[in-house]
Design a protein around this motif. Sequence first.
Motif, PDB file in Angstrom:
ATOM      1  N   ILE A   1     -57.403 -12.080  14.653  1.00 53.72           N
ATOM      2  CA  ILE A   1     -56.203 -12.911  14.579  1.00 53.72           C
ATOM      3  C   ILE A   1     -55.080 -12.260  15.368  1.00 53.72           C
ATOM      4  N   LEU A   2     -54.240 -13.097  15.994  1.00 55.42           N
ATOM      5  CA  LEU A   2     -53.040 -12.632  16.681  1.00 55.42           C
ATOM      6  C   LEU A   2     -51.829 -13.266  16.027  1.00 55.42           C
ATOM      7  N   ILE A   3     -50.819 -12.434  15.716  1.00 54.19           N
ATOM      8  CA  ILE A   3     -49.594 -12.891  15.077  1.00 54.19           C
ATOM      9  C   ILE A   3     -48.426 -12.673  16.030  1.00 54.19           C
ATOM     10  N   ASP A   4     -47.571 -13.677  16.146  1.00 54.06           N
ATOM     11  CA  ASP A   4     -46.349 -13.574  16.944  1.00 54.06           C
ATOM     12  C   ASP A   4     -45.208 -13.203  15.996  1.00 54.06           C
ATOM     13  N   GLY A   5     -44.576 -12.068  16.257  1.00 57.33           N
ATOM     14  CA  GLY A   5     -43.498 -11.613  15.383  1.00 57.33           C
ATOM     15  C   GLY A   5     -42.167 -12.279  15.655  1.00 57.33           C
ATOM     16  N   HIS A   6     -42.018 -12.945  16.794  1.00 53.35           N
ATOM     17  CA  HIS A   6     -40.775 -13.641  17.148  1.00 53.35           C
ATOM     18  C   HIS A   6     -39.557 -12.721  17.063  1.00 53.35           C
ATOM     19  N   ALA A   7     -39.748 -11.454  17.409  1.00 55.90           N
ATOM     20  CA  ALA A   7     -38.662 -10.457  17.463  1.00 55.90           C
ATOM     21  C   ALA A   7     -38.128 -10.075  16.087  1.00 55.90           C
ATOM     22  N   ALA A   8     -38.909 -10.318  15.021  1.00 58.28           N
ATOM     23  CA  ALA A   8     -38.502  -9.889  13.681  1.00 58.28           C
ATOM     24  C   ALA A   8     -38.519  -8.365  13.584  1.00 58.28           C
ATOM     25  N   ILE A   9     -37.879  -7.824  12.562  1.00 58.62           N
ATOM     26  CA  ILE A   9     -38.072  -6.412  12.251  1.00 58.62           C
ATOM     27  C   ILE A   9     -39.568  -6.203  12.040  1.00 58.62           C
TER      28      ILE A   9
ATOM     29  N   ALA B   1     -53.836  -8.332  15.378  1.00 58.10           N
ATOM     30  CA  ALA B   1     -52.897  -7.778  16.351  1.00 58.10           C
ATOM     31  C   ALA B   1     -51.591  -8.547  16.257  1.00 58.10           C
ATOM     32  N   VAL B   2     -50.515  -7.884  16.642  1.00 60.79           N
ATOM     33  CA  VAL B   2     -49.180  -8.483  16.591  1.00 60.79           C
ATOM     34  C   VAL B   2     -48.528  -8.327  17.950  1.00 60.79           C
TER      35      VAL B   2
ATOM     36  N   THR C   1     -51.129  -4.174  25.925  1.00 62.64           N
ATOM     37  CA  THR C   1     -51.862  -4.914  26.947  1.00 62.64           C
ATOM     38  C   THR C   1     -52.706  -6.023  26.321  1.00 62.64           C
ATOM     39  N   LEU C   2     -53.451  -5.706  25.277  1.00 65.24           N
ATOM     40  CA  LEU C   2     -54.315  -6.696  24.630  1.00 65.24           C
ATOM     41  C   LEU C   2     -53.518  -7.842  24.030  1.00 65.24           C
ATOM     42  N   THR C   3     -52.349  -7.538  23.450  1.00 70.61           N
ATOM     43  CA  THR C   3     -51.560  -8.557  22.747  1.00 70.61           C
ATOM     44  C   THR C   3     -50.566  -9.275  23.645  1.00 70.61           C
TER      45      THR C   3
ATOM     46  N   PHE D   1     -51.676  -3.112  16.089  1.00 70.08           N
ATOM     47  CA  PHE D   1     -53.109  -3.388  16.045  1.00 70.08           C
ATOM     48  C   PHE D   1     -53.674  -2.811  14.756  1.00 70.08           C
ATOM     49  N   PHE D   2     -54.407  -3.637  14.016  1.00 64.66           N
ATOM     50  CA  PHE D   2     -55.002  -3.210  12.751  1.00 64.66           C
ATOM     51  C   PHE D   2     -56.499  -3.544  12.751  1.00 64.66           C
ATOM     52  N   LEU D   3     -57.296  -2.568  12.413  1.00 61.68           N
ATOM     53  CA  LEU D   3     -58.733  -2.753  12.238  1.00 61.68           C
ATOM     54  C   LEU D   3     -59.073  -2.380  10.805  1.00 61.68           C
ATOM     55  N   VAL D   4     -59.647  -3.318  10.068  1.00 59.83           N
ATOM     56  CA  VAL D   4     -59.990  -3.088   8.662  1.00 59.83           C
ATOM     57  C   VAL D   4     -61.486  -3.310   8.491  1.00 59.83           C
TER      58      VAL D   4
END
Length: 352
Positions: A81-89, A114-115, A252-254, A266-269
Amino acid sequence: MPSTILVPAETLHRQLTAVFTTWGMAPDHANTAATIMVDTDLTGIDSHGVGMLPHYQRLFREGRLDPRATPTIARDHGPGILIDGHAAIGHVPAHLAVTTAIEKAREFGIGVAAVTNSNHYGAAGWYARLAAEQGMIALSLTNASHLMVPTHGTQPALGTNPIAFSAPTRDPARPVLLDMATTTVAYGKVSIARRAGKPLPPGWALDENGEPELDSARASDARRLAPLGGTREQGAHKGYGLALMVEILCATLTGAGDAGLRTGHFFLVLNPTAFRDREGFQADLDDLLARLRDNPPADPAAPVLIPGDPEHDTTVERRRDGIPMVQTLVEEVRAVCEESGAEFLFGASKAH
């Protein structure tokens, strides 16, 4: 004025949420960011807790941090999954990412989140610890603003780009938890030395010629950190290589590195039960950790530790006694409160 005060964790949490809500942050987002920062200070990682608040205020002032932003899912492909933070903290999209990766790992055995378009997310280890508390193995990575001077170079080109790894033990409060910068130290450690007026050891920072910089004030202004290892002869090329790996996965990936202004995570669980039964995994991990702890120490007063042990012990102490804050940092928090219009809450804290 006392040189240090002790602030209860609850007071620090209220102070941070007061600032964040004054910025316009939603209460649940303010609580998430404050909780992660306070937990980080409780573990003794003072470089990534409340000490980051002046930096976040500066990002807000410059329009680089949007406190009202709500992260969204940009792509969802099964376990990835990819998440867009929209410039949040950064704490807010990172928390969404790691909790989503944990749920993916429950479903698929592996979760990768990934974010992009984020900001500084605090201590990498907090997110890895959260996964371990849920019985998962995890990696937590983030790129950062350029502070690291590559081996043989003179100018910053990569961030401190930390790597955190966790594995669950039978005691949820004591996971294996490695949290390390790929520079010799995180930039926050330079800030701590500056606030205390202390010199830096060789190998922490570099001057404009690529030579060691020992003056903490100059190093804080110059923002040139050495890769983990300090020098080529002591393995700085390895720290540089690890930082590059983190940059590729987080920026680069995100796509977070496209504009050069945003941060990616980036988080791998991994769910151990996707590979073997839980009891067998935990028994073998118990044996491994016991073998390390039983290793005869060179100094009987300094036994072999497992990554995460010092943070656990510090948390117990600071929950009891309070979180120490040097007066310089207290005044920096006061200045943030004055600028933001938030109430300053440290006046009655205990001197130390």
